[in-house]
Design a protein around this motif. Structure first.
Motif, PDB file in Angstrom:
ATOM      1  N   GLU A   1     118.170 124.385  26.690  1.00  0.00           N
ATOM      2  CA  GLU A   1     116.864 123.748  26.931  1.00  0.00           C
ATOM      3  C   GLU A   1     116.200 123.298  25.620  1.00  0.00           C
ATOM      4  OE1 GLU A   1     115.851 126.201  31.035  1.00  0.00           O
ATOM      5  OE2 GLU A   1     114.680 126.603  29.228  1.00  0.00           O
ATOM      6  N   TRP A   2     116.703 123.812  24.505  1.00  0.00           N
ATOM      7  CA  TRP A   2     116.158 123.379  23.207  1.00  0.00           C
ATOM      8  C   TRP A   2     116.814 122.110  22.699  1.00  0.00           C
ATOM      9  CZ3 TRP A   2     111.781 125.233  21.411  1.00  0.00           C
ATOM     10  CH2 TRP A   2     111.352 126.477  21.880  1.00  0.00           C
ATOM     11  N   CYS A   3     117.864 121.670  23.377  1.00  0.00           N
ATOM     12  CA  CYS A   3     118.576 120.478  22.915  1.00  0.00           C
ATOM     13  C   CYS A   3     117.641 119.261  23.033  1.00  0.00           C
ATOM     14  CB  CYS A   3     119.844 120.271  23.752  1.00  0.00           C
ATOM     15  SG  CYS A   3     120.856 118.929  23.169  1.00  0.00           S
ATOM     16  N   GLY A   4     117.357 118.655  21.911  1.00  0.00           N
ATOM     17  CA  GLY A   4     116.413 117.541  21.891  1.00  0.00           C
ATOM     18  C   GLY A   4     114.971 117.986  21.730  1.00  0.00           C
ATOM     19  N   HIS A   5     114.730 119.299  21.709  1.00  0.00           N
ATOM     20  CA  HIS A   5     113.366 119.830  21.597  1.00  0.00           C
ATOM     21  C   HIS A   5     113.233 120.879  20.508  1.00  0.00           C
ATOM     22  CE1 HIS A   5     112.293 117.903  25.445  1.00  0.00           C
ATOM     23  NE2 HIS A   5     113.502 118.252  25.825  1.00  0.00           N
ATOM     24  N   GLY A   6     114.224 121.034  19.662  1.00  0.00           N
ATOM     25  CA  GLY A   6     114.184 122.069  18.633  1.00  0.00           C
ATOM     26  C   GLY A   6     113.036 121.828  17.667  1.00  0.00           C
ATOM     27  N   PRO A   7     112.521 122.905  17.068  1.00  0.00           N
ATOM     28  CA  PRO A   7     111.401 122.748  16.134  1.00  0.00           C
ATOM     29  C   PRO A   7     111.764 121.895  14.913  1.00  0.00           C
ATOM     30  CG  PRO A   7     112.209 125.022  16.141  1.00  0.00           C
ATOM     31  CD  PRO A   7     112.897 124.316  17.255  1.00  0.00           C
ATOM     32  N   VAL A   8     112.993 121.973  14.460  1.00  0.00           N
ATOM     33  CA  VAL A   8     113.503 121.071  13.419  1.00  0.00           C
ATOM     34  C   VAL A   8     114.924 120.691  13.814  1.00  0.00           C
ATOM     35  CG1 VAL A   8     112.125 121.960  11.491  1.00  0.00           C
ATOM     36  CG2 VAL A   8     114.332 122.998  11.995  1.00  0.00           C
ATOM     37  N   LEU A   9     115.447 119.635  13.209  1.00  0.00           N
ATOM     38  CA  LEU A   9     116.757 119.119  13.603  1.00  0.00           C
ATOM     39  C   LEU A   9     117.856 120.184  13.500  1.00  0.00           C
ATOM     40  CD1 LEU A   9     118.474 116.733  14.501  1.00  0.00           C
ATOM     41  CD2 LEU A   9     118.705 116.082  12.098  1.00  0.00           C
ATOM     42  N   GLU A  10     117.837 120.953  12.396  1.00  0.00           N
ATOM     43  CA  GLU A  10     118.890 121.950  12.192  1.00  0.00           C
ATOM     44  C   GLU A  10     118.886 122.998  13.314  1.00  0.00           C
ATOM     45  OE1 GLU A  10     116.893 120.851   9.885  1.00  0.00           O
ATOM     46  OE2 GLU A  10     118.161 120.077   8.277  1.00  0.00           O
ATOM     47  N   GLU A  11     117.688 123.343  13.771  1.00  0.00           N
ATOM     48  CA  GLU A  11     117.587 124.349  14.839  1.00  0.00           C
ATOM     49  C   GLU A  11     118.002 123.764  16.183  1.00  0.00           C
ATOM     50  OE1 GLU A  11     117.056 127.792  14.577  1.00  0.00           O
ATOM     51  OE2 GLU A  11     117.765 126.899  12.729  1.00  0.00           O
ATOM     52  N   ASP A  12     117.716 122.507  16.368  1.00  0.00           N
ATOM     53  CA  ASP A  12     118.157 121.809  17.564  1.00  0.00           C
ATOM     54  C   ASP A  12     119.685 121.901  17.649  1.00  0.00           C
ATOM     55  OD1 ASP A  12     118.704 119.532  19.415  1.00  0.00           O
ATOM     56  OD2 ASP A  12     116.549 119.256  19.196  1.00  0.00           O
ATOM     57  N   ILE A  13     120.344 121.605  16.537  1.00  0.00           N
ATOM     58  CA  ILE A  13     121.806 121.629  16.477  1.00  0.00           C
ATOM     59  C   ILE A  13     122.312 123.063  16.637  1.00  0.00           C
ATOM     60  CG2 ILE A  13     123.820 121.175  15.007  1.00  0.00           C
ATOM     61  CD1 ILE A  13     122.076 118.984  13.641  1.00  0.00           C
ATOM     62  N   ALA A  14     121.625 124.008  16.000  1.00  0.00           N
ATOM     63  CA  ALA A  14     122.050 125.406  16.080  1.00  0.00           C
ATOM     64  C   ALA A  14     122.019 125.893  17.523  1.00  0.00           C
ATOM     65  CB  ALA A  14     121.156 126.281  15.207  1.00  0.00           C
ATOM     66  N   MET A  15     120.922 125.631  18.213  1.00  0.00           N
ATOM     67  CA  MET A  15     120.796 126.098  19.598  1.00  0.00           C
ATOM     68  C   MET A  15     121.836 125.442  20.497  1.00  0.00           C
ATOM     69  SD  MET A  15     118.790 128.496  20.458  1.00  0.00           S
ATOM     70  CE  MET A  15     117.362 129.436  19.937  1.00  0.00           C
TER      71      MET A  15
ATOM     72  N   ASP B   1     133.665 119.262  -6.846  1.00  0.00           N
ATOM     73  CA  ASP B   1     134.207 120.599  -7.048  1.00  0.00           C
ATOM     74  C   ASP B   1     133.187 121.596  -7.627  1.00  0.00           C
ATOM     75  OD1 ASP B   1     136.429 122.207  -6.527  1.00  0.00           O
ATOM     76  OD2 ASP B   1     136.823 122.359  -8.685  1.00  0.00           O
ATOM     77  N   SER B   2     131.925 121.243  -7.677  1.00  0.00           N
ATOM     78  CA  SER B   2     130.918 122.173  -8.172  1.00  0.00           C
ATOM     79  C   SER B   2     130.732 123.330  -7.194  1.00  0.00           C
ATOM     80  CB  SER B   2     129.583 121.435  -8.334  1.00  0.00           C
ATOM     81  OG  SER B   2     128.547 122.378  -8.488  1.00  0.00           O
ATOM     82  N   ALA B   3     130.512 124.543  -7.753  1.00  0.00           N
ATOM     83  CA  ALA B   3     130.209 125.695  -6.896  1.00  0.00           C
ATOM     84  C   ALA B   3     128.702 125.820  -6.679  1.00  0.00           C
ATOM     85  CB  ALA B   3     130.751 126.964  -7.535  1.00  0.00           C
ATOM     86  N   ASN B   4     127.963 124.934  -7.287  1.00  0.00           N
ATOM     87  CA  ASN B   4     126.504 124.966  -7.187  1.00  0.00           C
ATOM     88  C   ASN B   4     126.078 124.227  -5.917  1.00  0.00           C
ATOM     89  OD1 ASN B   4     123.834 125.333  -7.830  1.00  0.00           O
ATOM     90  ND2 ASN B   4     123.762 123.637  -9.309  1.00  0.00           N
ATOM     91  N   THR B   5     126.286 124.901  -4.774  1.00  0.00           N
ATOM     92  CA  THR B   5     126.017 124.267  -3.484  1.00  0.00           C
ATOM     93  C   THR B   5     125.096 125.151  -2.663  1.00  0.00           C
ATOM     94  OG1 THR B   5     127.921 125.343  -2.467  1.00  0.00           O
ATOM     95  CG2 THR B   5     128.292 123.154  -3.436  1.00  0.00           C
ATOM     96  N   THR B   6     124.469 124.582  -1.667  1.00  0.00           N
ATOM     97  CA  THR B   6     123.570 125.373  -0.828  1.00  0.00           C
ATOM     98  C   THR B   6     123.751 124.971   0.634  1.00  0.00           C
ATOM     99  OG1 THR B   6     121.275 126.022  -0.463  1.00  0.00           O
ATOM    100  CG2 THR B   6     121.620 123.755  -1.110  1.00  0.00           C
ATOM    101  N   GLU B   7     123.536 125.946   1.505  1.00  0.00           N
ATOM    102  CA  GLU B   7     123.704 125.674   2.929  1.00  0.00           C
ATOM    103  C   GLU B   7     122.450 124.997   3.479  1.00  0.00           C
ATOM    104  OE1 GLU B   7     125.714 128.344   6.237  1.00  0.00           O
ATOM    105  OE2 GLU B   7     123.611 128.835   6.065  1.00  0.00           O
ATOM    106  N   THR B   8     122.626 123.858   4.108  1.00  0.00           N
ATOM    107  CA  THR B   8     121.493 123.164   4.740  1.00  0.00           C
ATOM    108  C   THR B   8     121.291 123.693   6.152  1.00  0.00           C
ATOM    109  OG1 THR B   8     122.230 121.214   3.547  1.00  0.00           O
ATOM    110  CG2 THR B   8     120.535 120.875   5.197  1.00  0.00           C
ATOM    111  N   SER B   9     122.389 123.916   6.857  1.00  0.00           N
ATOM    112  CA  SER B   9     122.302 124.370   8.245  1.00  0.00           C
ATOM    113  C   SER B   9     123.573 125.146   8.588  1.00  0.00           C
ATOM    114  CB  SER B   9     122.162 123.155   9.175  1.00  0.00           C
ATOM    115  OG  SER B   9     122.223 123.559  10.517  1.00  0.00           O
TER     116      SER B   9
END
Lengths: 192, 268
Positions: free
Chosen positions: B28-42, A158-166
């Motif tokens: 086309e970035w799926c599996g080729h993103g510069p980092v994992l998070e960007e791969d998922i984002a695209m 329940d902490s509000a001290n969180t950050t977005e990873t993606s």
């Protein structure tokens, strides 16, 4: 007005439908998620009884919608009901339709439930520039206010001290977060 | 089908083709993103775009009622039947003298992908809400759905635009090059096609040129924050929405359509 027989039948159908889980987040039912819009008893062209079900897709590209349609038809067929599922786009589904019980289940499951979509919709979503990103983000009074407004509470501690990873996570509806207190990663159900 | 309905279809195809072609490019970035998070984002953004395209194609198929389906519209039309903006079919490469197909990893520039998504998302951030007022109720419903999605797309590309522009010398130079290359293609947004004029007349679509001041504000504000210089709008105005495409679209469609054309009607 429904006759007594119809009411009983509808209740039976509702009971079956309320058990159908969302294929991607099986802890919550399609009813609690707000996908299931309307249930009516009708007749098909041949005059036999059919359950008319209206669903609203969560996301235009959600690959689970076909699965949900099949699950509804399948679950009702098991108890001898014939179902016809139609998709309604307007009004567009919003995370505000997720029931209180559904939110509680998401939270227990480890997914932070969404904030109200209305607010997010009015404000254009913007990110901090490099200079106020990270720790420096917590310095100025406005930054702190922004941080409080945007606080996503960790579903574990329940902490509000969180950050977005993606911003984007394992499914269209979720963002990936990390708790800076208990250090656990968690999903946040994005407001739509 | 009447002339009016036909013109509405052309406008809907323009919107659908935009979503599908950019969805394919982003995928086309799926599996080729510069980092994992960007791969998922695209991949997520691509999924949203393809979802928008599916709803629009299905609507067209319903209007045409001639046996067309969302699949036949996506997989069995040729390049000269597509109505997407030229901007959206270009490879992820920051110059006009780049590769034709541009899917090899050495030929992909993420700054180009981000700038393209930014310029298009900034437009759709304005166009989808305007389309919620469409006289075409089904289009209005699709637009309401898409308007929610595009906010996340714009947020993603704008964030990277600022980070790269206001980043290292190299990231700044690369995102500026991408911007210099892509900005002239946005002129196509503002010169109405016959389909857009007809849609405006029918109340199906807005006067797209009226969105330009707001688009300029969105773009200029982000570029200032990103310490980037806005290049001038000069040069040839591309005609993708009038079905005159660059040589790149054929390669995009070749990649996208080959399976469906080899096995028409296949089910799995």
């Amino acid at each position: 007005m429904n006759t007594l027989a119809e009411t009983r039948s509808l209740a039976e159908v509702e009971a079956i439908l309320s058990l159908i889980p969302d294929p991607e987040i099986p802890v919550i039912s399609i009813r609690e998620l707000g996908i299931l819009q309307d249930v009516q008893l009708g007749t098909d062209d041949a005059g036999s009884q059919v359950v008319e079900i209206t669903i609203t897709p969560t996301y235009g590209g959600c690959p689970a919608m076909d699965q949900i349609r099949d699950d509804i038809v399948g679950a009702l067929a098991q108890t001898g009901w014939k179902a016809r599922v139609t998709t309604r786009l307007a009004p567009a589904w919003t995370t505000d339709w997720i029931s209180a019980q559904g939110r509680e289940k998401l939270h227990t499951y480890g997914i932070a439930p969404p904030h109200a979509a209305g607010g997010a919709q009015q404000a254009t979503i913007q990110f901090a520039t490099k200079r106020i990103a990270g720790h420096a983000y917590l310095t100025g009074p406005k930054a702190i206010k922004d941080q409080q407004n945007a606080a996503i509470h960790c579903p574990r501690c329940d902490s509000a001290n969180t950050t977005e990873t993606s911003h984007f996570g394992s499914t269209s509806c979720k963002a990936l977060y990390r708790c800076l207190d208990c250090m656990e990663p968690f999903d946040y159900f994005k407001p739509y | 089908m009447g002339v009016a309905a036909n013109s509405q279809v052309n406008y809907l195809l323009h919107l659908a083709d935009n979503a599908l072609i950019l969805g394919q490019r982003d995928a086309e970035w799926c599996g080729h993103g510069p980092v994992l998070e960007e791969d998922i984002a695209m991949a997520n953004i691509s999924l949203d775009l393809i979802g928008q395209a599916r709803l629009l194609y299905q609507h067209v198929a319903d209007l045409q009622a001639d046996g067309a389906t969302e699949d036949s519209l996506a997989y069995f039309r040729d390049p000269d039947e597509f109505r997407n903006y030229t901007l959206l079919e270009l490879p992820h490469f920051p110059s006009a003298t780049g590769p034709l197909a541009g899917t090899a990893s050495a030929e992909r520039d993420y700054a180009t992908a981000i700038v393209r998504n930014f310029l298009y998302s900034a437009l759709m951030q304005l166009l989808w809400p305007a389309l919620e007022q469409s006289t075409d109720a089904q289009l209005a419903a699709i637009a309401a759905r898409a308007a929610k999605e595009v906010r996340y797309h714009l947020r993603h590309s704008r964030d990277w635009l600022v980070r790269m522009g206001d980043g290292t010398d190299e990231s700044h130079q690369r995102v500026q090059s991408a911007l210099n290359h892509l900005m002239p293609y946005t002129q196509e947004f503002w010169t109405p096609s016959e389909a857009e004029l007809e849609a405006l007349r029918l109340g199906v679509g807005p006067d797209v040129a009226s969105l330009r001041p707001q688009w300029d504000d969105l773009v200029n504000e982000a570029l200032t924050e990103a310490t980037l210089k806005r290049p001038s709008d000069i040069g040839y105005i591309t005609q993708g929405k009038n079905r005159q495409h660059s040589e790149h679209l054929g390669y995009v469609l070749g990649d996208m359509q080959v399976l469906a054309r080899q096995h028409p009607g296949a089910q799995w």
